[in-house]
Design a protein around this motif. Structure first.
Motif, mmCIF file in Angstrom:
data_model
loop_
_atom_site.group_PDB
_atom_site.id
_atom_site.type_symbol
_atom_site.label_atom_id
_atom_site.label_comp_id
_atom_site.label_asym_id
_atom_site.label_seq_id
_atom_site.Cartn_x
_atom_site.Cartn_y
_atom_site.Cartn_z
ATOM 1 N N ASN A 103 0.781 -1.272 0.279
ATOM 2 C CA ASN A 103 -0.194 -0.126 0.071
ATOM 3 C C ASN A 103 0.770 1.902 -0.170
ATOM 4 N N GLN A 104 1.266 1.472 -1.333
ATOM 5 C CA GLN A 104 2.543 2.717 -0.950
ATOM 6 C C GLN A 104 2.573 2.991 -2.462
ATOM 7 N N GLU A 105 2.308 4.330 -2.785
ATOM 8 C CA GLU A 105 2.343 4.655 -3.917
ATOM 9 C C GLU A 105 4.304 4.780 -4.910
ATOM 10 N N VAL A 106 4.642 4.755 -4.113
ATOM 11 C CA VAL A 106 6.680 4.784 -4.394
ATOM 12 C C VAL A 106 7.214 4.097 -3.984
ATOM 13 N N TYR A 125 7.354 13.275 -11.967
ATOM 14 C CA TYR A 125 6.470 13.528 -11.258
ATOM 15 C C TYR A 125 6.529 13.096 -9.751
ATOM 16 N N LEU A 126 7.992 13.691 -9.194
ATOM 17 C CA LEU A 126 7.929 13.408 -7.971
ATOM 18 C C LEU A 126 8.142 14.518 -7.212
ATOM 19 N N GLY A 127 7.660 15.781 -8.133
ATOM 20 C CA GLY A 127 7.794 17.334 -7.732
ATOM 21 C C GLY A 127 6.919 17.845 -7.082
ATOM 22 N N GLY A 132 4.673 15.376 -5.117
ATOM 23 C CA GLY A 132 5.486 16.062 -3.928
ATOM 24 C C GLY A 132 5.708 14.872 -2.849
ATOM 25 N N SER A 133 6.106 13.835 -3.626
ATOM 26 C CA SER A 133 7.104 13.449 -3.093
ATOM 27 C C SER A 133 8.042 13.035 -1.206
#
Length: 315
Positions: A103-106, A125-127, A132-133
Protein backbone atom coordinates in the motif's frame (compact mmCIF):
# COMPACT_ATOMS: atom_id res chain seq x y z
CA UNK A 1 -25.25 -39.50 -5.67
CA UNK A 2 -26.01 -35.91 -4.67
CA UNK A 3 -23.94 -36.30 -1.51
CA UNK A 4 -21.03 -37.76 -3.48
CA UNK A 5 -21.06 -34.74 -5.78
CA UNK A 6 -21.12 -32.38 -2.82
CA UNK A 7 -18.28 -34.31 -1.18
CA UNK A 8 -16.22 -34.27 -4.38
CA UNK A 9 -16.83 -30.54 -4.84
CA UNK A 10 -15.78 -29.92 -1.26
CA UNK A 11 -12.55 -31.87 -1.73
CA UNK A 12 -11.86 -30.02 -5.03
CA UNK A 13 -12.34 -26.61 -3.40
CA UNK A 14 -10.17 -27.65 -0.46
CA UNK A 15 -7.35 -28.88 -2.70
CA UNK A 16 -7.43 -25.79 -4.86
CA UNK A 17 -7.44 -23.56 -1.81
CA UNK A 18 -4.33 -25.33 -0.57
CA UNK A 19 -2.66 -24.96 -3.97
CA UNK A 20 -3.56 -21.27 -4.09
CA UNK A 21 -2.11 -20.82 -0.63
CA UNK A 22 1.08 -22.55 -1.71
CA UNK A 23 1.30 -20.30 -4.75
CA UNK A 24 0.77 -17.24 -2.60
CA UNK A 25 3.39 -18.33 -0.09
CA UNK A 26 5.84 -19.16 -2.84
CA UNK A 27 5.24 -15.73 -4.35
CA UNK A 28 5.86 -14.03 -1.01
CA UNK A 29 9.09 -15.89 -0.29
CA UNK A 30 10.92 -14.99 -3.46
CA UNK A 31 11.78 -11.58 -4.91
CA UNK A 32 10.34 -10.99 -8.38
CA UNK A 33 11.42 -8.90 -11.34
CA UNK A 34 8.75 -7.34 -13.56
CA UNK A 35 9.18 -5.85 -17.03
CA UNK A 36 7.51 -2.42 -16.83
CA UNK A 37 8.70 -1.12 -20.19
CA UNK A 38 10.70 -2.21 -23.22
CA UNK A 39 10.85 0.84 -25.54
CA UNK A 40 13.72 3.25 -26.27
CA UNK A 41 13.70 6.72 -24.69
CA UNK A 42 11.57 8.49 -27.33
CA UNK A 43 8.68 6.08 -26.95
CA UNK A 44 6.39 4.49 -29.50
CA UNK A 45 4.79 6.18 -31.35
CA UNK A 46 7.76 8.50 -31.67
CA UNK A 47 7.52 12.28 -31.98
CA UNK A 48 7.67 13.43 -35.60
CA UNK A 49 7.55 9.89 -36.97
CA UNK A 50 5.80 9.63 -40.35
CA UNK A 51 6.58 5.97 -40.92
CA UNK A 52 4.10 3.13 -40.91
CA UNK A 53 5.48 1.88 -37.57
CA UNK A 54 3.91 4.91 -35.84
CA UNK A 55 0.98 5.92 -38.03
CA UNK A 56 -1.60 3.63 -36.46
CA UNK A 57 -0.27 4.08 -32.93
CA UNK A 58 -0.95 7.83 -32.89
CA UNK A 59 -4.64 7.05 -33.45
CA UNK A 60 -4.74 3.86 -31.38
CA UNK A 61 -1.96 3.83 -28.75
CA UNK A 62 -0.65 0.49 -27.54
CA UNK A 63 -0.69 0.54 -23.69
CA UNK A 64 2.20 -1.93 -23.59
CA UNK A 65 4.55 0.45 -25.45
CA UNK A 66 6.23 1.96 -22.40
CA UNK A 67 9.81 3.18 -22.05
CA UNK A 68 12.30 0.68 -20.67
CA UNK A 69 12.00 -0.01 -16.94
CA UNK A 70 12.22 -2.88 -14.48
CA UNK A 71 10.39 -3.30 -11.20
CA UNK A 72 11.82 -5.50 -8.47
CA UNK A 73 9.76 -6.62 -5.48
CA UNK A 74 11.06 -8.35 -2.36
CA UNK A 75 7.75 -9.86 -1.27
CA UNK A 76 8.99 -11.33 1.98
CA UNK A 77 10.59 -8.09 3.18
CA UNK A 78 7.81 -5.93 1.69
CA UNK A 79 10.08 -3.70 -0.38
CA UNK A 80 9.84 -2.57 -3.98
CA UNK A 81 12.38 -0.93 -6.29
CA UNK A 82 12.25 0.71 -9.69
CA UNK A 83 15.01 0.68 -12.29
CA UNK A 84 14.83 3.82 -14.48
CA UNK A 85 12.56 6.83 -14.01
CA UNK A 86 10.95 7.09 -17.44
CA UNK A 87 8.44 9.51 -18.96
CA UNK A 88 5.93 6.70 -18.29
CA UNK A 89 6.62 6.81 -14.54
CA UNK A 90 3.02 7.40 -13.32
CA UNK A 91 1.59 4.27 -14.92
CA UNK A 92 4.70 2.21 -14.19
CA UNK A 93 4.59 3.09 -10.49
CA UNK A 94 0.92 2.12 -10.35
CA UNK A 95 1.74 -1.20 -12.00
CA UNK A 96 4.61 -1.76 -9.56
CA UNK A 97 2.25 -1.06 -6.65
CA UNK A 98 -0.20 -3.65 -7.98
CA UNK A 99 2.50 -6.27 -8.48
CA UNK A 100 4.04 -5.66 -5.07
CA UNK A 101 0.69 -5.78 -3.26
CA UNK A 102 2.04 -3.01 -1.02
CA UNK A 103 0.00 0.00 0.00
CA UNK A 104 2.49 2.60 -1.21
CA UNK A 105 2.49 4.80 -4.29
CA UNK A 106 6.28 5.10 -4.54
CA UNK A 107 8.95 2.41 -4.30
CA UNK A 108 11.63 2.07 -1.64
CA UNK A 109 14.23 3.16 -4.15
CA UNK A 110 14.76 4.22 -7.76
CA UNK A 111 17.94 3.25 -9.63
CA UNK A 112 19.08 5.44 -12.54
CA UNK A 113 21.47 4.24 -15.27
CA UNK A 114 22.25 7.62 -16.86
CA UNK A 115 21.10 11.11 -17.85
CA UNK A 116 19.29 10.45 -21.13
CA UNK A 117 15.63 11.42 -21.31
CA UNK A 118 14.11 7.96 -21.11
CA UNK A 119 15.99 7.02 -17.97
CA UNK A 120 15.67 9.86 -15.47
CA UNK A 121 13.13 12.50 -16.56
CA UNK A 122 10.28 10.65 -14.88
CA UNK A 123 11.65 12.05 -11.62
CA UNK A 124 9.75 15.24 -12.50
CA UNK A 125 6.53 13.54 -11.42
CA UNK A 126 7.84 13.38 -7.85
CA UNK A 127 7.98 17.20 -7.60
CA UNK A 128 5.60 19.82 -6.25
CA UNK A 129 3.66 20.12 -9.52
CA UNK A 130 2.72 16.46 -9.30
CA UNK A 131 3.13 13.97 -6.43
CA UNK A 132 5.13 16.09 -3.99
CA UNK A 133 6.83 12.97 -2.65
CA UNK A 134 8.90 12.82 0.52
CA UNK A 135 12.55 11.74 0.33
CA UNK A 136 12.22 8.97 -2.22
CA UNK A 137 15.65 7.29 -2.37
CA UNK A 138 17.24 7.76 -5.80
CA UNK A 139 20.40 5.71 -6.37
CA UNK A 140 22.86 7.54 -8.62
CA UNK A 141 26.52 7.45 -9.60
CA UNK A 142 28.75 10.49 -8.75
CA UNK A 143 28.28 12.45 -12.01
CA UNK A 144 24.58 11.61 -12.12
CA UNK A 145 24.21 12.73 -8.52
CA UNK A 146 25.98 16.01 -9.23
CA UNK A 147 23.89 16.56 -12.35
CA UNK A 148 20.65 16.22 -10.37
CA UNK A 149 21.90 18.41 -7.52
CA UNK A 150 23.17 21.30 -9.66
CA UNK A 151 20.71 21.56 -12.55
CA UNK A 152 17.11 22.69 -12.40
CA UNK A 153 14.44 21.52 -12.22
CA UNK A 154 16.04 18.41 -10.71
CA UNK A 155 17.86 20.40 -8.03
CA UNK A 156 14.48 21.55 -6.74
CA UNK A 157 13.55 17.93 -6.08
CA UNK A 158 16.62 17.73 -3.85
CA UNK A 159 16.02 21.11 -2.20
CA UNK A 160 12.39 20.31 -1.38
CA UNK A 161 13.29 16.80 -0.19
CA UNK A 162 11.12 15.16 -2.82
CA UNK A 163 14.04 12.83 -3.45
CA UNK A 164 17.00 11.74 -1.38
CA UNK A 165 19.99 10.89 -3.55
CA UNK A 166 21.88 7.79 -2.47
CA UNK A 167 25.46 7.68 -3.73
CA UNK A 168 26.55 4.51 -5.47
CA UNK A 169 29.95 3.49 -6.81
CA UNK A 170 31.21 1.37 -9.66
CA UNK A 171 31.31 -2.33 -8.68
CA UNK A 172 30.26 -1.61 -5.09
CA UNK A 173 27.42 -3.81 -3.79
CA UNK A 174 24.27 -2.17 -2.42
CA UNK A 175 22.56 -4.50 0.05
CA UNK A 176 18.89 -3.59 -0.11
CA UNK A 177 17.45 -6.42 1.98
CA UNK A 178 18.68 -9.78 3.20
CA UNK A 179 17.38 -11.27 -0.07
CA UNK A 180 18.23 -8.56 -2.55
CA UNK A 181 21.37 -6.70 -3.62
CA UNK A 182 22.45 -4.58 -6.58
CA UNK A 183 25.85 -3.95 -8.15
CA UNK A 184 26.29 -1.00 -10.55
CA UNK A 185 28.99 -1.17 -13.22
CA UNK A 186 30.07 1.39 -15.80
CA UNK A 187 29.58 0.87 -19.52
CA UNK A 188 30.68 2.89 -22.54
CA UNK A 189 27.95 5.23 -23.78
CA UNK A 190 27.34 8.87 -24.75
CA UNK A 191 28.11 10.41 -21.37
CA UNK A 192 27.26 14.05 -22.03
CA UNK A 193 25.89 14.72 -18.53
CA UNK A 194 26.64 11.62 -16.48
CA UNK A 195 28.39 8.31 -16.54
CA UNK A 196 26.35 5.31 -17.74
CA UNK A 197 25.93 2.12 -15.76
CA UNK A 198 24.29 -1.24 -16.02
CA UNK A 199 23.10 -3.13 -12.98
CA UNK A 200 23.49 -6.64 -11.68
CA UNK A 201 20.43 -7.50 -9.61
CA UNK A 202 20.97 -10.41 -7.24
CA UNK A 203 18.21 -12.37 -5.53
CA UNK A 204 18.48 -15.46 -3.30
CA UNK A 205 18.22 -17.83 -6.26
CA UNK A 206 18.93 -15.90 -9.46
CA UNK A 207 20.97 -12.95 -10.70
CA UNK A 208 20.16 -10.56 -13.53
CA UNK A 209 22.25 -8.41 -15.87
CA UNK A 210 20.55 -5.19 -16.99
CA UNK A 211 22.28 -3.18 -19.74
CA UNK A 212 19.68 -1.11 -21.60
CA UNK A 213 22.26 1.25 -23.16
CA UNK A 214 25.82 0.68 -24.37
CA UNK A 215 27.76 1.94 -27.39
CA UNK A 216 29.26 -1.26 -28.78
CA UNK A 217 30.23 -4.45 -26.97
CA UNK A 218 33.79 -4.06 -28.27
CA UNK A 219 34.15 -0.74 -26.41
CA UNK A 220 33.40 -2.33 -23.05
CA UNK A 221 36.36 -3.50 -21.02
CA UNK A 222 34.41 -6.60 -20.00
CA UNK A 223 33.56 -9.61 -22.14
CA UNK A 224 29.80 -9.81 -22.56
CA UNK A 225 30.02 -13.57 -23.16
CA UNK A 226 31.57 -14.10 -19.73
CA UNK A 227 29.11 -11.70 -18.12
CA UNK A 228 26.18 -13.68 -19.51
CA UNK A 229 27.66 -16.91 -18.21
CA UNK A 230 27.94 -15.40 -14.73
CA UNK A 231 24.20 -14.65 -14.39
CA UNK A 232 20.84 -16.35 -14.86
CA UNK A 233 19.16 -13.66 -16.97
CA UNK A 234 20.52 -10.87 -19.17
CA UNK A 235 18.42 -7.94 -20.44
CA UNK A 236 20.53 -6.37 -23.18
CA UNK A 237 20.45 -3.28 -25.41
CA UNK A 238 18.48 -3.97 -28.60
CA UNK A 239 17.78 -0.40 -29.67
CA UNK A 240 18.27 -1.08 -33.39
CA UNK A 241 17.98 -4.36 -35.26
CA UNK A 242 20.42 -3.33 -38.00
CA UNK A 243 21.92 -0.34 -39.83
CA UNK A 244 19.36 0.16 -42.63
CA UNK A 245 16.68 0.64 -39.98
CA UNK A 246 18.04 4.10 -39.13
CA UNK A 247 18.92 5.46 -42.55
CA UNK A 248 17.63 8.92 -41.58
CA UNK A 249 20.10 9.43 -38.70
CA UNK A 250 23.88 9.48 -38.29
CA UNK A 251 24.70 6.28 -36.39
CA UNK A 252 27.76 7.99 -34.89
CA UNK A 253 25.34 10.19 -32.92
CA UNK A 254 23.38 7.27 -31.50
CA UNK A 255 25.75 4.27 -31.25
CA UNK A 256 24.31 0.99 -30.02
CA UNK A 257 25.11 -2.66 -30.75
CA UNK A 258 22.82 -3.76 -33.54
CA UNK A 259 20.85 -6.87 -32.64
CA UNK A 260 22.35 -8.63 -35.68
CA UNK A 261 25.81 -7.82 -34.27
CA UNK A 262 24.88 -9.20 -30.85
CA UNK A 263 23.53 -12.38 -32.41
CA UNK A 264 26.76 -12.85 -34.35
CA UNK A 265 28.88 -12.17 -31.26
CA UNK A 266 26.90 -14.62 -29.11
CA UNK A 267 26.26 -17.29 -31.75
CA UNK A 268 28.73 -19.84 -30.34
CA UNK A 269 27.30 -19.77 -26.83
CA UNK A 270 25.62 -23.01 -25.75
CA UNK A 271 21.84 -22.85 -26.01
CA UNK A 272 21.53 -22.78 -22.21
CA UNK A 273 23.48 -19.51 -22.22
CA UNK A 274 21.63 -18.04 -25.21
CA UNK A 275 18.31 -18.66 -23.49
CA UNK A 276 19.34 -16.26 -20.71
CA UNK A 277 19.37 -13.33 -23.12
CA UNK A 278 16.31 -11.09 -23.40
CA UNK A 279 16.63 -8.17 -25.80
CA UNK A 280 15.16 -4.89 -24.55
CA UNK A 281 15.12 -1.10 -25.22
CA UNK A 282 13.60 -1.20 -28.72
CA UNK A 283 13.58 1.90 -30.90
CA UNK A 284 10.18 2.69 -32.42
CA UNK A 285 11.54 1.58 -35.82
CA UNK A 286 12.77 -1.79 -34.57
CA UNK A 287 11.06 -4.65 -36.46
CA UNK A 288 11.37 -6.80 -33.33
CA UNK A 289 8.32 -4.96 -32.02
CA UNK A 290 6.35 -6.90 -34.63
CA UNK A 291 6.17 -10.54 -33.54
CA UNK A 292 5.28 -11.58 -37.10
CA UNK A 293 8.36 -9.97 -38.68
CA UNK A 294 11.26 -11.92 -40.23
CA UNK A 295 13.58 -10.12 -37.79
CA UNK A 296 11.65 -11.47 -34.81
CA UNK A 297 11.86 -14.98 -36.24
CA UNK A 298 15.63 -14.62 -36.71
CA UNK A 299 16.12 -13.77 -33.04
CA UNK A 300 13.91 -16.59 -31.76
CA UNK A 301 15.37 -19.15 -34.18
CA UNK A 302 18.85 -18.10 -33.04
CA UNK A 303 17.96 -19.15 -29.50
CA UNK A 304 17.40 -15.74 -27.89
CA UNK A 305 14.38 -14.05 -26.32
CA UNK A 306 12.55 -10.73 -26.36
CA UNK A 307 11.60 -8.90 -23.19
CA UNK A 308 7.84 -8.40 -23.11
CA UNK A 309 5.85 -5.89 -21.10
CA UNK A 310 4.36 -7.31 -17.91
CA UNK A 311 6.54 -10.43 -17.72
CA UNK A 312 7.58 -11.70 -14.29
CA UNK A 313 10.79 -13.49 -13.36
CA UNK A 314 11.45 -15.05 -9.97
CA UNK A 315 14.73 -14.09 -8.32
Amino acid sequence: MKYLIILFFGIWVSCNSVNAQKDTNGHSKHPSLYILGTIQDGGSPHIGCQKSCCEGLFKNPDPTRKVVSLGVVDHRNQKSYLFEATPDLPSQLKLLKERSNLNQEVPDGIFITHAHIGHYTGLMYLGRESLGSKRVPVYAMPKMKRFLETNGPWSQLVKLNNISIQSIQNEKTIQLTQDLSVIPFTVSHRDEYSETVGFKIIGPNKSVLFIPDIDKWSKWEKDILNEIKAVDLAFLDATFFDGPEINSRNIAEIPHPFVVESIELLKDLPQVEKSKVYFIHFNHTNPLLDTTSPAYKIVIDSGFNMATFGSRFKL
